[in-house]
Design a protein around this motif. Structure first.
Motif, PDB file in Angstrom:
ATOM      1  N   ASN A 163      -1.505  18.006  -4.563  1.00 35.11           N
ATOM      2  CA  ASN A 163      -0.380  17.298  -5.185  1.00 35.11           C
ATOM      3  C   ASN A 163      -0.909  16.047  -5.906  1.00 35.11           C
ATOM      4  O   ASN A 163      -1.303  15.068  -5.272  1.00 35.11           O
ATOM      5  CB  ASN A 163       0.626  16.921  -4.091  1.00 35.11           C
ATOM      6  N   LYS A 164      -0.935  16.109  -7.234  1.00 32.53           N
ATOM      7  CA  LYS A 164      -1.561  15.030  -8.031  1.00 32.53           C
ATOM      8  C   LYS A 164      -0.888  13.674  -7.788  1.00 32.53           C
ATOM      9  O   LYS A 164      -1.525  12.627  -7.873  1.00 32.53           O
ATOM     10  CB  LYS A 164      -1.474  15.371  -9.530  1.00 32.53           C
ATOM     11  N   GLU A 165       0.420  13.706  -7.520  1.00 28.95           N
ATOM     12  CA  GLU A 165       1.143  12.456  -7.308  1.00 28.95           C
ATOM     13  C   GLU A 165       0.617  11.751  -6.052  1.00 28.95           C
ATOM     14  O   GLU A 165       0.417  10.535  -6.037  1.00 28.95           O
ATOM     15  CB  GLU A 165       2.652  12.756  -7.210  1.00 28.95           C
ATOM     16  N   ILE A 166       0.355  12.538  -5.019  1.00 32.01           N
ATOM     17  CA  ILE A 166      -0.190  11.949  -3.776  1.00 32.01           C
ATOM     18  C   ILE A 166      -1.576  11.372  -4.057  1.00 32.01           C
ATOM     19  O   ILE A 166      -1.918  10.260  -3.657  1.00 32.01           O
ATOM     20  CB  ILE A 166      -0.253  13.006  -2.653  1.00 32.01           C
ATOM     21  N   THR A 167      -2.378  12.132  -4.790  1.00 31.14           N
ATOM     22  CA  THR A 167      -3.722  11.663  -5.131  1.00 31.14           C
ATOM     23  C   THR A 167      -3.642  10.332  -5.885  1.00 31.14           C
ATOM     24  O   THR A 167      -4.350   9.377  -5.576  1.00 31.14           O
ATOM     25  CB  THR A 167      -4.449  12.713  -6.004  1.00 31.14           C
ATOM     26  N   LYS A 168      -2.744  10.290  -6.860  1.00 32.95           N
ATOM     27  CA  LYS A 168      -2.586   9.073  -7.661  1.00 32.95           C
ATOM     28  C   LYS A 168      -2.197   7.888  -6.776  1.00 32.95           C
ATOM     29  O   LYS A 168      -2.773   6.799  -6.885  1.00 32.95           O
ATOM     30  CB  LYS A 168      -1.506   9.324  -8.728  1.00 32.95           C
ATOM     31  N   GLN A 169      -1.248   8.118  -5.888  1.00 25.49           N
ATOM     32  CA  GLN A 169      -0.818   7.025  -5.001  1.00 25.49           C
ATOM     33  C   GLN A 169      -1.958   6.527  -4.126  1.00 25.49           C
ATOM     34  O   GLN A 169      -2.160   5.324  -3.956  1.00 25.49           O
ATOM     35  CB  GLN A 169       0.327   7.500  -4.106  1.00 25.49           C
ATOM     36  N   LEU A 170      -2.714   7.469  -3.585  1.00 23.89           N
ATOM     37  CA  LEU A 170      -3.835   7.085  -2.709  1.00 23.89           C
ATOM     38  C   LEU A 170      -4.838   6.213  -3.462  1.00 23.89           C
ATOM     39  O   LEU A 170      -5.273   5.160  -2.990  1.00 23.89           O
ATOM     40  CB  LEU A 170      -4.574   8.329  -2.187  1.00 23.89           C
ATOM     41  N   VAL A 171      -5.173   6.661  -4.662  1.00 25.79           N
ATOM     42  CA  VAL A 171      -6.201   5.964  -5.444  1.00 25.79           C
ATOM     43  C   VAL A 171      -5.692   4.583  -5.872  1.00 25.79           C
ATOM     44  O   VAL A 171      -6.397   3.563  -5.733  1.00 25.79           O
ATOM     45  CB  VAL A 171      -6.590   6.802  -6.686  1.00 25.79           C
ATOM     46  N   GLN A 172      -4.470   4.549  -6.356  1.00 24.21           N
ATOM     47  CA  GLN A 172      -3.967   3.260  -6.851  1.00 24.21           C
ATOM     48  C   GLN A 172      -3.737   2.285  -5.708  1.00 24.21           C
ATOM     49  O   GLN A 172      -3.928   1.079  -5.856  1.00 24.21           O
ATOM     50  CB  GLN A 172      -2.696   3.490  -7.681  1.00 24.21           C
ATOM     51  N   HIS A 173      -3.373   2.813  -4.570  1.00 24.15           N
ATOM     52  CA  HIS A 173      -3.214   1.936  -3.407  1.00 24.15           C
ATOM     53  C   HIS A 173      -4.582   1.367  -2.992  1.00 24.15           C
ATOM     54  O   HIS A 173      -4.710   0.173  -2.701  1.00 24.15           O
ATOM     55  CB  HIS A 173      -2.575   2.713  -2.257  1.00 24.15           C
ATOM     56  N   ALA A 174      -5.590   2.224  -2.998  1.00 19.49           N
ATOM     57  CA  ALA A 174      -6.943   1.760  -2.625  1.00 19.49           C
ATOM     58  C   ALA A 174      -7.406   0.669  -3.590  1.00 19.49           C
ATOM     59  O   ALA A 174      -7.980  -0.352  -3.184  1.00 19.49           O
ATOM     60  CB  ALA A 174      -7.921   2.932  -2.630  1.00 19.49           C
ATOM     61  N   GLU A 175      -7.153   0.870  -4.864  1.00 17.52           N
ATOM     62  CA  GLU A 175      -7.552  -0.128  -5.862  1.00 17.52           C
ATOM     63  C   GLU A 175      -6.782  -1.437  -5.638  1.00 17.52           C
ATOM     64  O   GLU A 175      -7.362  -2.523  -5.620  1.00 17.52           O
ATOM     65  CB  GLU A 175      -7.298   0.415  -7.278  1.00 17.52           C
ATOM     66  N   ALA A 176      -5.467  -1.301  -5.432  1.00 11.77           N
ATOM     67  CA  ALA A 176      -4.637  -2.504  -5.244  1.00 11.77           C
ATOM     68  C   ALA A 176      -5.061  -3.280  -3.993  1.00 11.77           C
ATOM     69  O   ALA A 176      -4.964  -4.505  -3.958  1.00 11.77           O
ATOM     70  CB  ALA A 176      -3.171  -2.106  -5.139  1.00 11.77           C
ATOM     71  N   ARG A 177      -5.540  -2.552  -2.984  1.00  9.67           N
ATOM     72  CA  ARG A 177      -5.936  -3.229  -1.748  1.00  9.67           C
ATOM     73  C   ARG A 177      -7.384  -3.729  -1.801  1.00  9.67           C
ATOM     74  O   ARG A 177      -7.934  -4.175  -0.795  1.00  9.67           O
ATOM     75  CB  ARG A 177      -5.753  -2.307  -0.534  1.00  9.67           C
ATOM     76  N   GLY A 178      -8.015  -3.610  -2.944  1.00 10.28           N
ATOM     77  CA  GLY A 178      -9.315  -4.266  -3.117  1.00 10.28           C
ATOM     78  C   GLY A 178     -10.547  -3.409  -2.942  1.00 10.28           C
ATOM     79  O   GLY A 178     -11.669  -3.926  -2.936  1.00 10.28           O
ATOM     80  N   CYS A 179     -10.378  -2.102  -2.804  1.00  9.28           N
ATOM     81  CA  CYS A 179     -11.577  -1.251  -2.711  1.00  9.28           C
ATOM     82  C   CYS A 179     -12.354  -1.348  -4.019  1.00  9.28           C
ATOM     83  O   CYS A 179     -11.771  -1.491  -5.089  1.00  9.28           O
ATOM     84  CB  CYS A 179     -11.198   0.201  -2.429  1.00  9.28           C
ATOM     85  N   LYS A 180     -13.668  -1.255  -3.915  1.00 13.48           N
ATOM     86  CA  LYS A 180     -14.507  -1.509  -5.090  1.00 13.48           C
ATOM     87  C   LYS A 180     -15.138  -0.259  -5.699  1.00 13.48           C
ATOM     88  O   LYS A 180     -15.908  -0.340  -6.648  1.00 13.48           O
ATOM     89  CB  LYS A 180     -15.631  -2.495  -4.717  1.00 13.48           C
ATOM     90  N   GLY A 181     -14.837   0.889  -5.133  1.00 10.42           N
ATOM     91  CA  GLY A 181     -15.390   2.118  -5.707  1.00 10.42           C
ATOM     92  C   GLY A 181     -14.597   3.313  -5.233  1.00 10.42           C
ATOM     93  O   GLY A 181     -14.074   3.313  -4.110  1.00 10.42           O
ATOM     94  N   LEU A 182     -14.500   4.310  -6.109  1.00 13.07           N
ATOM     95  CA  LEU A 182     -13.800   5.544  -5.745  1.00 13.07           C
ATOM     96  C   LEU A 182     -14.830   6.672  -5.644  1.00 13.07           C
ATOM     97  O   LEU A 182     -15.452   7.046  -6.644  1.00 13.07           O
ATOM     98  CB  LEU A 182     -12.754   5.878  -6.819  1.00 13.07           C
ATOM     99  N   PHE A 183     -15.008   7.174  -4.450  1.00 12.16           N
ATOM    100  CA  PHE A 183     -15.983   8.244  -4.201  1.00 12.16           C
ATOM    101  C   PHE A 183     -15.196   9.546  -4.008  1.00 12.16           C
ATOM    102  O   PHE A 183     -14.530   9.725  -2.985  1.00 12.16           O
ATOM    103  CB  PHE A 183     -16.816   7.926  -2.956  1.00 12.16           C
ATOM    104  N   ILE A 184     -15.287  10.419  -5.009  1.00  9.72           N
ATOM    105  CA  ILE A 184     -14.506  11.658  -4.956  1.00  9.72           C
ATOM    106  C   ILE A 184     -15.351  12.771  -4.341  1.00  9.72           C
ATOM    107  O   ILE A 184     -16.385  13.162  -4.895  1.00  9.72           O
ATOM    108  CB  ILE A 184     -14.046  12.077  -6.364  1.00  9.72           C
ATOM    109  N   THR A 185     -14.903  13.266  -3.206  1.00 13.43           N
ATOM    110  CA  THR A 185     -15.656  14.336  -2.537  1.00 13.43           C
ATOM    111  C   THR A 185     -15.400  15.662  -3.229  1.00 13.43           C
ATOM    112  O   THR A 185     -14.245  16.069  -3.408  1.00 13.43           O
ATOM    113  CB  THR A 185     -15.263  14.429  -1.048  1.00 13.43           C
ATOM    114  N   VAL A 186     -16.475  16.327  -3.619  1.00 12.83           N
ATOM    115  CA  VAL A 186     -16.337  17.544  -4.429  1.00 12.83           C
ATOM    116  C   VAL A 186     -17.013  18.771  -3.801  1.00 12.83           C
ATOM    117  O   VAL A 186     -17.077  19.823  -4.428  1.00 12.83           O
ATOM    118  CB  VAL A 186     -16.932  17.311  -5.844  1.00 12.83           C
TER     119      VAL A 186
END
Ligand code: HOC
Length: 385
Positions: free
Chosen positions: A137-160
């Motif tokens: 569900n792309k919407e859930i993915t988007k929320q997770l990522v944007q929340h992480a960014e808003a809370r100050g995480c400094k990198g997004l590591f996408i497990t593939v």
């Protein structure tokens, strides 16, 4: 007790004999015959050093930067799922230890504490990254990522490397477990628990359709550096660079997904000369994880061009056996080993370590499990106690 923990393997030994069976089964399991899991570590044994002597090594500095952040060490706590299986405070234990030792923490999507609990536990000075399992569900993915960014995480590591779950038989043998209810997103938990063990129960939402075109989507929803975690060959590493990712993690998921996926250190040896030839070995950051147990492993990876090294299971074992102080002790052991090994190598900072400091002529000969060795040494190690 803790004072008798001399290296990271000691924590594993105690964990194996004291941890609850299902938790041990989940953490320690590799996939299938655990060849890749063992090879991850054994591959480091094929690299020897080429040290320099007669160097003033009174002051040794092993601090570095990763994704532009200064950190005290060239290793980080990589993402591992279900921390509460090992300790009631789960991932928060790791966060607190990272604060005490100035180590970067990668927060897992499948943590058993909530994301906010983990971030709230961190100090202002601490650096945290976010590891993403891409939700169908792309919407859930988007929320997770944007929340992480808003809370100050400094990198997004996408497990593939996990379109589906690897076959972890040690985990499958211990079907009943606790702690999974902390994880959101499992639609069929009861069924999953009955059939597949801890890991299966947390894996039902993953997007198996994830592909290179999705990078556009990730770039459109975040400004965070994007790092592809789980690259297992040079071609994909180059593709990630060409498509504008800031880096990759060479990883086979701790030998838990594809059996006979190569050891990350081996891919690093093949990849770095190509990145150097293209002039992108500094700007495109390459991390490795899997099988790291000693500072010598870390220094080999750094010499070969890695920007940093992820460590997972050893910190879980330290957490599960001795809590906060255990993880801190494990980090301090690595720091002691780093300082000592750098002195012996004749370097006072990590940027002095180049491929000239390692001998990789033994590469090309992969570990093949010999019957006797496998039966007498490894089989007892991988079977439940
Ligand atoms: C298909 C989803 O990283 C592990 C964790 C969780 C894996 C979920 C895979 O157990 O290795």
């Amino acid at each position: 007790d803790l004072s008798q923990m001399y290296n990271l393997n000691d924590f594993e030994f105690v964990a194996r004999h004291t941890m609850e069976k299902t938790a041990w089964g989940y953490y320690s399991s590799g996939c299938e015959d655990e060849i890749s899991m063992r090879e991850n570590h054994l591959a480091y044994h094929r690299v020897f050093f080429r040290p320099r002597v007669m160097v003033d090594v009174r002051n040794v500095d092993f601090s570095t930067t990763m994704l532009g952040t200064k950190t005290s060490v060239p290793f980080y706590v990589t993402a591992t799922a279900l921390g509460r299986l090992g300790h009631p405070d789960g991932e928060k234990v790791l966060t607190r230890a990272c604060a005490r030792e100035d180590v970067i923490q990668m927060i897992p999507t499948l943590a058993s504490c909530s994301f906010d609990e983990i971030v709230d536990q961190a100090t202002d000075k601490q650096t945290q990254w976010f590891q993403l399992y891409v939700n169908a569900n792309k919407e859930i993915t988007k929320q997770l990522v944007q929340h992480a960014e808003a809370r100050g995480c400094k990198g997004l590591f996408i497990t593939v490397d996990a379109p589906q779950l690897g076959r972890r038989e040690k985990d499958m043998r211990t079907k009943e477990f606790e702690g999974v209810s902390h994880v959101q997103g499992d639609e069929d938990e009861e069924n999953a628990v009955r059939n597949q063990g801890a890991a299966r129960a947390i894996s039902t939402f993953i997007d198996a359709g994830l592909n290179w075109n999705d990078l556009k989507f990730f770039k459109s929803i975040t400004k965070l550096p994007i790092i592809i975690k789980g690259v297992q060959c040079v071609e994909d590493a180059l593709k990630a660079a060409e498509l504008g990712c800031q880096g990759i993690v060479l990883s086979n998921h701790g030998g838990r997904q594809l059996e006979f996926s190569p050891a990350p250190i081996e891919i690093l040896i093949e990849l770095m000369p190509i990145l150097r030839a293209r002039g992108i070995d500094q700007s495109f950051e390459v991390f490795v994880d899997g099988g790291v147990r000693r500072a010598s492993d870390i220094l080999k990876a750094i010499a070969l061009g890695a920007k940093g090294v992820g460590i997972g299971r050893p910190f879980l074992y330290a957490m599960s056996t001795y809590g906060d102080n255990g993880v801190v002790r494990a980090m301090q052991i690595l720091k002691d080993e780093l300082e000592m090994n750098m002195r012996f190598l004749g370097v006072t900072s990590l940027d002095q370590l180049t491929p000239d400091y390692v001998d990789v002529r033994n590469f090309g000969n992969r570990f093949v499990p010999e019957d006797k060795l496998f039966r007498e040494v490894y089989q007892p190690m991988i079977s439940p106690p």
